[in-house]
Design a protein around this motif. Sequence first.
Motif, PDB file in Angstrom:
ATOM      1  N   VAL A  24      36.033 -29.689 -12.481  1.00 44.74           N
ATOM      2  CA  VAL A  24      36.509 -28.347 -12.788  1.00 44.74           C
ATOM      3  C   VAL A  24      35.980 -27.914 -14.147  1.00 44.74           C
ATOM      4  N   GLY A  25      35.400 -26.743 -14.185  1.00 39.92           N
ATOM      5  CA  GLY A  25      34.903 -26.193 -15.436  1.00 39.92           C
ATOM      6  C   GLY A  25      35.973 -25.346 -16.088  1.00 39.92           C
ATOM      7  N   ILE A  26      35.931 -25.306 -17.415  1.00 44.01           N
ATOM      8  CA  ILE A  26      36.834 -24.416 -18.132  1.00 44.01           C
ATOM      9  C   ILE A  26      35.979 -23.536 -19.015  1.00 44.01           C
ATOM     10  N   VAL A  27      36.024 -22.241 -18.780  1.00 44.15           N
ATOM     11  CA  VAL A  27      35.240 -21.325 -19.601  1.00 44.15           C
ATOM     12  C   VAL A  27      36.167 -20.310 -20.234  1.00 44.15           C
ATOM     13  N   GLY A  28      35.662 -19.664 -21.248  1.00 45.61           N
ATOM     14  CA  GLY A  28      36.447 -18.671 -21.958  1.00 45.61           C
ATOM     15  C   GLY A  28      35.766 -18.386 -23.272  1.00 45.61           C
ATOM     16  N   LYS A  29      36.103 -17.258 -23.838  1.00 45.20           N
ATOM     17  CA  LYS A  29      35.485 -16.903 -25.111  1.00 45.20           C
ATOM     18  C   LYS A  29      35.964 -17.842 -26.206  1.00 45.20           C
ATOM     19  N   ASN A  30      35.322 -17.782 -27.343  1.00 47.04           N
ATOM     20  CA  ASN A  30      35.826 -18.529 -28.500  1.00 47.04           C
ATOM     21  C   ASN A  30      37.244 -18.055 -28.781  1.00 47.04           C
ATOM     22  N   GLY A  31      38.135 -19.020 -28.972  1.00 47.08           N
ATOM     23  CA  GLY A  31      39.510 -18.651 -29.280  1.00 47.08           C
ATOM     24  C   GLY A  31      40.362 -18.378 -28.062  1.00 47.08           C
ATOM     25  N   ALA A  32      39.807 -18.637 -26.871  1.00 47.49           N
ATOM     26  CA  ALA A  32      40.591 -18.397 -25.663  1.00 47.49           C
ATOM     27  C   ALA A  32      41.572 -19.530 -25.392  1.00 47.49           C
ATOM     28  N   GLY A  33      41.388 -20.646 -26.080  1.00 50.24           N
ATOM     29  CA  GLY A  33      42.312 -21.763 -25.905  1.00 50.24           C
ATOM     30  C   GLY A  33      41.716 -22.984 -25.232  1.00 50.24           C
ATOM     31  N   LYS A  34      40.410 -22.963 -25.005  1.00 50.86           N
ATOM     32  CA  LYS A  34      39.767 -24.101 -24.334  1.00 50.86           C
ATOM     33  C   LYS A  34      39.944 -25.390 -25.129  1.00 50.86           C
ATOM     34  N   SER A  35      39.587 -25.324 -26.390  1.00 47.63           N
ATOM     35  CA  SER A  35      39.656 -26.532 -27.207  1.00 47.63           C
ATOM     36  C   SER A  35      41.083 -27.013 -27.362  1.00 47.63           C
ATOM     37  N   THR A  36      41.998 -26.073 -27.506  1.00 50.15           N
ATOM     38  CA  THR A  36      43.401 -26.463 -27.618  1.00 50.15           C
ATOM     39  C   THR A  36      43.843 -27.194 -26.358  1.00 50.15           C
ATOM     40  N   LEU A  37      43.440 -26.676 -25.202  1.00 47.39           N
ATOM     41  CA  LEU A  37      43.816 -27.326 -23.950  1.00 47.39           C
ATOM     42  C   LEU A  37      43.256 -28.748 -23.901  1.00 47.39           C
ATOM     43  N   LEU A  38      42.012 -28.899 -24.278  1.00 44.56           N
ATOM     44  CA  LEU A  38      41.419 -30.239 -24.257  1.00 44.56           C
ATOM     45  C   LEU A  38      42.111 -31.152 -25.250  1.00 44.56           C
ATOM     46  N   LYS A  39      42.446 -30.610 -26.399  1.00 44.97           N
ATOM     47  CA  LYS A  39      43.135 -31.424 -27.399  1.00 44.97           C
ATOM     48  C   LYS A  39      44.495 -31.874 -26.889  1.00 44.97           C
ATOM     49  N   LEU A  40      45.168 -31.003 -26.176  1.00 45.21           N
ATOM     50  CA  LEU A  40      46.464 -31.382 -25.623  1.00 45.21           C
ATOM     51  C   LEU A  40      46.292 -32.474 -24.581  1.00 45.21           C
ATOM     52  N   LEU A  41      45.310 -32.278 -23.690  1.00 44.67           N
ATOM     53  CA  LEU A  41      45.113 -33.258 -22.628  1.00 44.67           C
ATOM     54  C   LEU A  41      44.609 -34.585 -23.175  1.00 44.67           C
ATOM     55  N   SER A  42      43.928 -34.540 -24.319  1.00 44.44           N
ATOM     56  CA  SER A  42      43.453 -35.780 -24.934  1.00 44.44           C
ATOM     57  C   SER A  42      44.515 -36.409 -25.818  1.00 44.44           C
ATOM     58  N   ARG A  43      45.659 -35.773 -25.906  1.00 47.88           N
ATOM     59  CA  ARG A  43      46.786 -36.258 -26.706  1.00 47.88           C
ATOM     60  C   ARG A  43      46.478 -36.307 -28.185  1.00 47.88           C
ATOM     61  N   ILE A  44      45.564 -35.449 -28.629  1.00 45.37           N
ATOM     62  CA  ILE A  44      45.292 -35.388 -30.054  1.00 45.37           C
ATOM     63  C   ILE A  44      46.381 -34.577 -30.733  1.00 45.37           C
ATOM     64  N   THR A  45      46.816 -33.540 -30.052  1.00 48.06           N
ATOM     65  CA  THR A  45      47.925 -32.767 -30.575  1.00 48.06           C
ATOM     66  C   THR A  45      48.948 -32.601 -29.450  1.00 48.06           C
ATOM     67  N   TYR A  46      50.132 -32.153 -29.799  1.00 49.29           N
ATOM     68  CA  TYR A  46      51.214 -32.104 -28.812  1.00 49.29           C
ATOM     69  C   TYR A  46      51.552 -30.668 -28.453  1.00 49.29           C
ATOM     70  N   PRO A  47      51.987 -30.453 -27.214  1.00 46.10           N
ATOM     71  CA  PRO A  47      52.346 -29.088 -26.823  1.00 46.10           C
ATOM     72  C   PRO A  47      53.660 -28.655 -27.469  1.00 46.10           C
ATOM     73  N   THR A  48      53.841 -27.350 -27.587  1.00 47.01           N
ATOM     74  CA  THR A  48      55.103 -26.825 -28.080  1.00 47.01           C
ATOM     75  C   THR A  48      56.127 -26.818 -26.955  1.00 47.01           C
ATOM     76  N   SER A  49      55.654 -26.513 -25.746  1.00 47.97           N
ATOM     77  CA  SER A  49      56.532 -26.629 -24.587  1.00 47.97           C
ATOM     78  C   SER A  49      55.674 -26.887 -23.364  1.00 47.97           C
ATOM     79  N   GLY A  50      56.324 -27.228 -22.276  1.00 47.27           N
ATOM     80  CA  GLY A  50      55.589 -27.514 -21.053  1.00 47.27           C
ATOM     81  C   GLY A  50      55.274 -28.987 -20.910  1.00 47.27           C
ATOM     82  N   ARG A  51      54.480 -29.278 -19.874  1.00 46.79           N
ATOM     83  CA  ARG A  51      54.285 -30.673 -19.527  1.00 46.79           C
ATOM     84  C   ARG A  51      52.957 -30.838 -18.811  1.00 46.79           C
ATOM     85  N   ALA A  52      52.353 -31.979 -18.973  1.00 45.95           N
ATOM     86  CA  ALA A  52      51.135 -32.279 -18.218  1.00 45.95           C
ATOM     87  C   ALA A  52      51.166 -33.744 -17.835  1.00 45.95           C
ATOM     88  N   GLU A  53      50.627 -34.030 -16.653  1.00 44.04           N
ATOM     89  CA  GLU A  53      50.543 -35.420 -16.213  1.00 44.04           C
ATOM     90  C   GLU A  53      49.118 -35.745 -15.839  1.00 44.04           C
TER      91      GLU A  53
END
Lengths: 427, 289
Positions: free
Chosen positions: A78-107
């Motif tokens: 699955v590809g993830i595209v979006g403009k700069n600042g669309a949240g792509k890197s944040t999503l990857l950082k969350l999934l890589s457990r580098i940073t933690y979400p404010t709410s929600g959940r991922a498995e």
Amino acid sequence: MTTSIRIDQLSKRYKLGLTHAGSIRELANAVLGRLFNNGTTSHRQHRSSERAGDQTADSGYFWALRQISFEVDQGDVVGIVGKNGAGKSTLLKLLSRITYPTSGRAELVGRVASLLEVGTGFHPELTGRENVFLNGTILGMTRHEIQRQLDDIVEFAGVAKFLDTPVKRYSSGMKVRLGFAVAAHLNPEILIVDEVLAVGDVEFQRRCLGKMQSVAESGKTVLFVSHNLASVRALTNRCVVLSHGQVAFDGDTDEAVNVYIQENLSGNSESSSVADLPRSFSGLCRQLEFVDLQLEQTDDIDGQPFRFTATIRANSQCRDFLLGITVFDANQNPVGSTFTETAEAPSSGNCREYHFDASFDLAPGQYHCAISIADAASQGKRIYDSVSEVMPFRIELPVTDLRGWHAGWGPVRLPQPQLLNCDPVTR
Amino acid sequence: MSGASISSLDHATDIGSSTMVTVIEPPSTWNAFDVKELYRYRDLFWLLLWRDISARFRQSVIGYGWAILRPALSAAIFTLVFSVFVRIETEVPYPIFAFAGLMPWLYFSTSLTGVTQSVVGGSALLTKVYFPRIVLPLAKIGVGLVEFALQFLMLIVMMAWYQYTPGLSVLAIPLFVGITVLTALGFGIWLTALNVKYRDVGMAVPFLIQIWMYLCPIVYPISVVPDAYRTIYGLNPMVGVIEGFRWSLFGTVSPDWGMIALSFCSTALVLISGLFYFRRVESTFADVI
């Protein structure tokens, strides 16, 4: 098919401005505030997380991701595209457990390897061999796995001769190759990759792409973030488009890429009106002036037809005019120019939209234009109005084009020579 | 390549990680340390440790000779000042007295500096891969131990020169070394976590170490400290360590065990609270750094 990644209402909020107390006074205020109004602060935090979906920026906060939800089946790429600042890197950082979400959940089901950078943790003083172990361990391989694959890794990177040389003596290309070689020999069930293809030369990028393709074909789940739409198209058949921290589109890659491109182009004209843009030269009379400029990539982006629309207003009675367009590459070098046919000016005080079809057969890359209105009778020497850095566009290499494009071939893709006939000759 | 990937998949199934589920959720305020996870990352710990040890003196001619040179030169200067200029009475010859006091102190100060910078210095890793963050400070405490071991050899030579034979008390050395490690770790964990948010900490630590040294019985014996101050003095965790270390080497007068116990208590307090604090704020490191 089992689900490999399940993301449910994932949100991430960042604090705007300094993340720490900027001065002793602020620090003292914060400490005192916390001591005396403990209840109020936590209440406020609670409220703002409730409003997660409402707006991007609460006062002082910024929602980098807002309630993202999607699932990825095992073996999907699955590809993830979006403009700069669309949240792509944040999503990857969350999934890589580098940073933690404010709410929600991922498995995530299975061994995860995330590759947000090539050569993470390389130490300049250590040798290539030592860094292979270091980097591999950091990415989650065990020592035995690295030991077993060391020869493969070194061969893939092509640095066998320099294996016992400190990495600080490596060229940047060698460092990147070594880093990617290690990453390529990770064998996770889920692979998360960010923009790795953006570094290195064309040859290296093609190698990375080939490697990614073989990973994808071996049934691993891959999340792939890139700005390079051609590689997204080549690798994935499903894409998630992120926009302002939310899922704007989730589905077929071809459609997703179109959604992304449309969003990109409309996003650019929104930012400032052409009429208010600073002009390239001072002293333009602006009897004719640009009100709006639009550039669309029509049809398939692999072919190059472009359609641009110039909205022009006449501030006084003018003669026929023509438009001159100069295309610049990402390094601000002019690549080429073209001039339109002459067109009739709008009557004084009125606006008109002028539509043109154009084709820019250029090397893959990011381009933008400068455009001028010139008096037709003066052979284009008298300029009414001129704006630069407008109408950005991207040229993608057709996925079917396996030759690639080398920088040494120049910026222009000349029209393909046509084979007329071939006659047998005796010589 | 395909061969390698297949065998590695087998390997993954062997250790049962194919059913491993990673859950990503907002951090709760208080989490216990995941010891099992920490154990899984032991390779990373050893590697970071080894990286620092082996990169420490690269491209230096004297290399690990510096580990001996630094305390030897310091001890020489102290001997000149405190045993020739100002006469301080010590039970053992001043050079080995000073050297034995400097050894745990140098380990402590090097480690404290290293641990304090560990998280900020590891930001390149921190923002790119996941691992238990505590590995960073933990890996830093090992670097000084190599130097410590080398200095110990030097000390043995010096003791032989002054014809000192340690008694049975020498068996207690690992205990005191262990306490030194825990002390450096305890203070370091506090400081490194604070340093992420307030870089003032990094500025203050060298200064802190300079002052702290004079509050430890390194250049002077503890006997010069007036009795009235002893209890407060003993709150300094390094006091007990240095005294205990000297005692186990030279087997002179038995140290004040009450004071050593006091020192140890303050170490334990700092370490445990430090671990709590670190665990509480580690989830924000990547965002704040």
